[in-house]
Scaffold this motif. Structure first.
Motif, PDB file in Angstrom:
ATOM      1  N   ALA A 235      50.205  32.697  34.428  1.00 14.75           N
ATOM      2  CA  ALA A 235      51.110  32.164  35.588  1.00 14.75           C
ATOM      3  C   ALA A 235      52.418  31.688  35.421  1.00 14.75           C
ATOM      4  O   ALA A 235      53.476  31.545  36.241  1.00 14.75           O
ATOM      5  CB  ALA A 235      50.065  31.299  36.580  1.00 14.75           C
TER       6      ALA A 235
ATOM      7  N   TYR B 184      55.888  32.987  36.898  1.00 18.25           N
ATOM      8  CA  TYR B 184      56.422  32.547  38.265  1.00 18.25           C
ATOM      9  C   TYR B 184      57.514  31.450  37.949  1.00 18.25           C
ATOM     10  O   TYR B 184      58.170  31.125  38.892  1.00 18.25           O
ATOM     11  CB  TYR B 184      55.334  32.008  39.065  1.00 18.25           C
ATOM     12  CG  TYR B 184      54.377  33.085  39.606  1.00 18.25           C
ATOM     13  CD1 TYR B 184      54.553  33.971  40.384  1.00 18.25           C
ATOM     14  CD2 TYR B 184      53.074  32.800  39.168  1.00 18.25           C
ATOM     15  CE1 TYR B 184      53.624  35.122  40.671  1.00 18.25           C
ATOM     16  CE2 TYR B 184      51.823  33.749  39.425  1.00 18.25           C
ATOM     17  CZ  TYR B 184      52.373  34.990  40.105  1.00 18.25           C
ATOM     18  OH  TYR B 184      51.456  35.789  40.687  1.00 18.25           O
TER      19      TYR B 184
ATOM     20  N   THR C   3      51.514  34.277  45.731  1.00 17.82           N
ATOM     21  CA  THR C   3      50.769  35.369  45.609  1.00 17.82           C
ATOM     22  C   THR C   3      51.491  36.237  44.610  1.00 17.82           C
ATOM     23  O   THR C   3      52.310  36.061  43.895  1.00 17.82           O
ATOM     24  CB  THR C   3      50.972  36.058  46.778  1.00 17.82           C
ATOM     25  OG1 THR C   3      52.429  36.738  47.083  1.00 17.82           O
ATOM     26  CG2 THR C   3      50.678  35.224  48.220  1.00 17.82           C
ATOM     27  N   GLU C   4      50.548  37.177  44.161  1.00 15.70           N
ATOM     28  CA  GLU C   4      51.015  38.178  43.164  1.00 15.70           C
ATOM     29  C   GLU C   4      52.439  38.793  43.255  1.00 15.70           C
ATOM     30  O   GLU C   4      52.902  39.503  42.583  1.00 15.70           O
ATOM     31  CB  GLU C   4      49.626  39.243  42.951  1.00 15.70           C
ATOM     32  CG  GLU C   4      48.711  38.684  42.276  1.00 15.70           C
ATOM     33  CD  GLU C   4      47.636  37.943  43.250  1.00 15.70           C
ATOM     34  OE1 GLU C   4      46.667  37.481  42.940  1.00 15.70           O
ATOM     35  OE2 GLU C   4      48.047  37.805  44.471  1.00 15.70           O
TER      36      GLU C   4
ATOM     37  N   GLU D 119      54.539  42.307  30.765  1.00 16.47           N
ATOM     38  CA  GLU D 119      54.362  42.922  32.078  1.00 16.47           C
ATOM     39  C   GLU D 119      55.011  44.324  32.491  1.00 16.47           C
ATOM     40  O   GLU D 119      54.643  45.068  33.221  1.00 16.47           O
ATOM     41  CB  GLU D 119      54.217  41.839  33.113  1.00 16.47           C
ATOM     42  CG  GLU D 119      53.053  40.963  33.156  1.00 16.47           C
ATOM     43  CD  GLU D 119      52.865  40.031  34.684  1.00 16.47           C
ATOM     44  OE1 GLU D 119      53.646  40.568  35.354  1.00 16.47           O
ATOM     45  OE2 GLU D 119      52.172  39.133  34.542  1.00 16.47           O
TER      46      GLU D 119
ATOM     47  N   ARG E 246      47.026  37.086  35.499  1.00 16.05           N
ATOM     48  CA  ARG E 246      47.718  35.918  35.278  1.00 16.05           C
ATOM     49  C   ARG E 246      46.762  34.879  35.258  1.00 16.05           C
ATOM     50  O   ARG E 246      46.514  34.311  36.450  1.00 16.05           O
ATOM     51  CB  ARG E 246      48.927  36.001  36.319  1.00 16.05           C
ATOM     52  CG  ARG E 246      49.692  37.160  36.266  1.00 16.05           C
ATOM     53  CD  ARG E 246      50.800  37.221  37.540  1.00 16.05           C
ATOM     54  NE  ARG E 246      51.831  38.367  37.351  1.00 16.05           N
ATOM     55  CZ  ARG E 246      52.608  38.672  38.356  1.00 16.05           C
ATOM     56  NH1 ARG E 246      52.495  38.258  39.465  1.00 16.05           N
ATOM     57  NH2 ARG E 246      53.448  39.787  37.846  1.00 16.05           N
TER      58      ARG E 246
ATOM     59  N   THR F 119      47.330  43.498  39.838  1.00 17.87           N
ATOM     60  CA  THR F 119      47.705  42.326  39.299  1.00 17.87           C
ATOM     61  C   THR F 119      46.889  41.114  40.021  1.00 17.87           C
ATOM     62  O   THR F 119      46.792  41.291  41.212  1.00 17.87           O
ATOM     63  CB  THR F 119      49.187  42.164  39.413  1.00 17.87           C
ATOM     64  OG1 THR F 119      49.994  43.070  38.791  1.00 17.87           O
ATOM     65  CG2 THR F 119      49.663  40.696  38.616  1.00 17.87           C
ATOM     66  N   PHE F 120      46.529  40.398  39.305  1.00 19.06           N
ATOM     67  CA  PHE F 120      45.594  39.201  39.914  1.00 19.06           C
ATOM     68  C   PHE F 120      45.783  37.876  39.275  1.00 19.06           C
ATOM     69  O   PHE F 120      45.794  37.622  38.069  1.00 19.06           O
ATOM     70  CB  PHE F 120      44.177  39.630  39.612  1.00 19.06           C
ATOM     71  CG  PHE F 120      43.583  40.803  40.055  1.00 19.06           C
ATOM     72  CD1 PHE F 120      43.492  41.330  41.551  1.00 19.06           C
ATOM     73  CD2 PHE F 120      43.804  42.080  39.393  1.00 19.06           C
ATOM     74  CE1 PHE F 120      42.869  42.633  41.897  1.00 19.06           C
ATOM     75  CE2 PHE F 120      43.354  43.307  39.465  1.00 19.06           C
ATOM     76  CZ  PHE F 120      42.898  43.544  41.093  1.00 19.06           C
ATOM     77  N   ASN F 121      46.030  37.044  40.191  1.00 21.86           N
ATOM     78  CA  ASN F 121      45.945  35.636  39.664  1.00 21.86           C
ATOM     79  C   ASN F 121      44.608  35.150  39.306  1.00 21.86           C
ATOM     80  O   ASN F 121      43.845  35.169  40.247  1.00 21.86           O
ATOM     81  CB  ASN F 121      46.480  34.703  40.929  1.00 21.86           C
ATOM     82  CG  ASN F 121      48.131  34.935  41.212  1.00 21.86           C
ATOM     83  OD1 ASN F 121      48.602  35.281  40.150  1.00 21.86           O
ATOM     84  ND2 ASN F 121      48.604  34.580  42.311  1.00 21.86           N
TER      85      ASN F 121
ATOM     86  N   ASN G 272      44.563  32.563  44.885  1.00 21.26           N
ATOM     87  CA  ASN G 272      43.675  33.316  44.005  1.00 21.26           C
ATOM     88  C   ASN G 272      42.786  34.408  45.173  1.00 21.26           C
ATOM     89  O   ASN G 272      41.568  34.506  44.614  1.00 21.26           O
ATOM     90  CB  ASN G 272      42.744  32.670  43.242  1.00 21.26           C
ATOM     91  CG  ASN G 272      42.025  31.685  44.201  1.00 21.26           C
ATOM     92  OD1 ASN G 272      41.890  31.593  45.265  1.00 21.26           O
ATOM     93  ND2 ASN G 272      41.482  30.588  43.537  1.00 21.26           N
TER      94      ASN G 272
ATOM     95  N   ARG H  84      43.121  37.558  45.723  1.00 20.84           N
ATOM     96  CA  ARG H  84      43.147  38.860  45.453  1.00 20.84           C
ATOM     97  C   ARG H  84      41.973  38.910  44.585  1.00 20.84           C
ATOM     98  O   ARG H  84      41.468  39.784  44.348  1.00 20.84           O
ATOM     99  CB  ARG H  84      44.213  39.503  44.923  1.00 20.84           C
ATOM    100  CG  ARG H  84      45.306  39.760  45.978  1.00 20.84           C
ATOM    101  CD  ARG H  84      46.316  40.774  45.585  1.00 20.84           C
ATOM    102  NE  ARG H  84      45.819  42.042  45.197  1.00 20.84           N
ATOM    103  CZ  ARG H  84      46.479  42.741  44.302  1.00 20.84           C
ATOM    104  NH1 ARG H  84      47.606  42.502  43.658  1.00 20.84           N
ATOM    105  NH2 ARG H  84      45.859  44.020  44.091  1.00 20.84           N
TER     106      ARG H  84
END
Length: 355
Positions: A133, A136, A147-148, A168, A187, A242-244, A303, A305
């Motif tokens: 993360a 960001y 968000t992603e 990435e 992430r 892509t996912f947090n 989170n 997603r």
């Protein structure tokens, strides 16, 4: 092996998996879990460093290859083992010596080689990247939650965040060139746990915790067990995107220091890195000036997603992660609960007397 992995459709499970960064916590323990999965025919563990003996024993039937992912030899390994799934866990985010030119080369050049090897291999169908993360960044203009799809207000100019932005980019480039390869980017938020060495964990373990004067950053944590379960889940269950990856809830730095029984020391932002270096006495991961924006503004990710599209559910909230880290870690409170009660009693008595 987790229940989520056991519940995966056998037809979607990988047959031959190669995991980079096998000497790290995430890479090594992931190899151990995958090797215990009878549905996976072959697990190949790759690293330039040999894992600890206890970690090597946990890997069981997995085959370990000592090689440098910055060199073309990783492509030979993928070809020789007919690998269909690559888990790139090697990018360093929590190294005990801090960010350096050698680590940047491993992160960036190593990832370029891994992507190039995947692109040339006809057998590779999936690539999972452990990202962070930190991509960001952190600034005063940040949204309440990233968000992603949120672009950073101010991109990191150096450190791990900059490295993983570049990494990435290589991975997404691979997905464009080889549309038959599913790419998953995870992430991770700040990891905490007694078995993993992270800069945030070392920072919060200090008896005296220097902080930026006038700021109370909002923090979010990811338990080491959830971090491991998430990358295992993503490996077993195909979910491109892509996912947090983070625990629910938010914890302020003041709360974190208070719950650990340590003392917060507010100072000017320019004094935080040198003070951390002095107080750590070189025994713990260093804190650099690139971390001060995060210690000023914090970072919180959305989170949603992770649950709705990836299908992963963490077991620990951010607060539960912090409490477990304090309970099972190697930290010792400077101010105990009894001390806090005594100070509270004195404050109440003084306020009553002044009325």
């Amino acid at each position: 092996m987790s229940d989520d992995a056991l519940n995966a459709d056998a037809s979607t499970q990988p047959r031959s998996v190669l995991v980079t960064g096998a000497s790290t916590f995430l890479g090594g323990y992931l190899v151990a879990r995958l090797a215990a999965n009878p549905s996976i025919e072959r697990v190949v563990a790759v690293d330039s460093r040999v894992p600890r003996k206890d970690l090597m024993r946990r890997m069981g039937r997995a085959e370990f290859l000592r090689l440098d992912i910055r060199r073309p030899s990783v492509a030979k390994a993928i070809a020789n083992y007919n690998v269909d799934t690559v888990v790139h866990a090697a990018p360093s985010i929590m190294d005990s010596v801090g960010h350096s030119s050698a680590i940047k080369e491993l992160n960036v050049v190593g990832s370029m080689q891994v992507c190039a090897a995947c692109q040339r291999s006809p057998s590779v169908k999936r690539l999972i990247l452990r990202s962070t993360a930190q991509v960001y960044g952190a600034s005063a203009g940040d949204p309440g939650r990233f968000t992603e799809a949120t672009r950073p207000t101010r991109e990191p100019r150096g450190g791990y965040g900059r490295d993983l932005i570049d990494v990435e980019g290589y991975v997404r480039g691979l997905a464009r060139r080889r549309q038959d390869i599913d790419v998953t980017i995870l992430r991770y938020q700040s990891m905490l746990g007694p078995r993993v060495r992270s800069q945030m964990g070392s920072y919060l373990s200090m008896p005296i915790v220097p902080s930026v004067f006038g700021f109370s950053p909002r923090l979010q944590f990811l338990h080491e067990e959830d971090a491991l379960a998430a990358i295992e889940y993503a490996t077993i269950n195909p979910s491109p995107g892509t996912f947090n990856i983070a625990g629910d809830g938010v914890v302020s730095l003041a709360q974190a220091v208070h719950r650990s029984g340590h003392v917060q020391l507010p100072v000017l932002s320019s004094l935080v890195p040198p003070l951390v270096g002095v107080l750590q006495d070189g025994r713990l991961p260093v804190m650099r000036s690139s971390h001060t924006p995060y210690l000023s503004y914090g970072r919180v990710v959305d989170n949603t997603r992770m649950r709705t599209e990836l299908g992963f559910e963490p077991k620990y909230t951010s607060m539960q992660t912090l409490d477990d880290f304090i309970a099972r870690g190697k930290t010792s409170p400077v101010i105990t609960a009894g001390t806090w009660r005594e100070l509270e009693g004195r404050a109440v008595a003084t306020a009553t007397a002044l009325q």
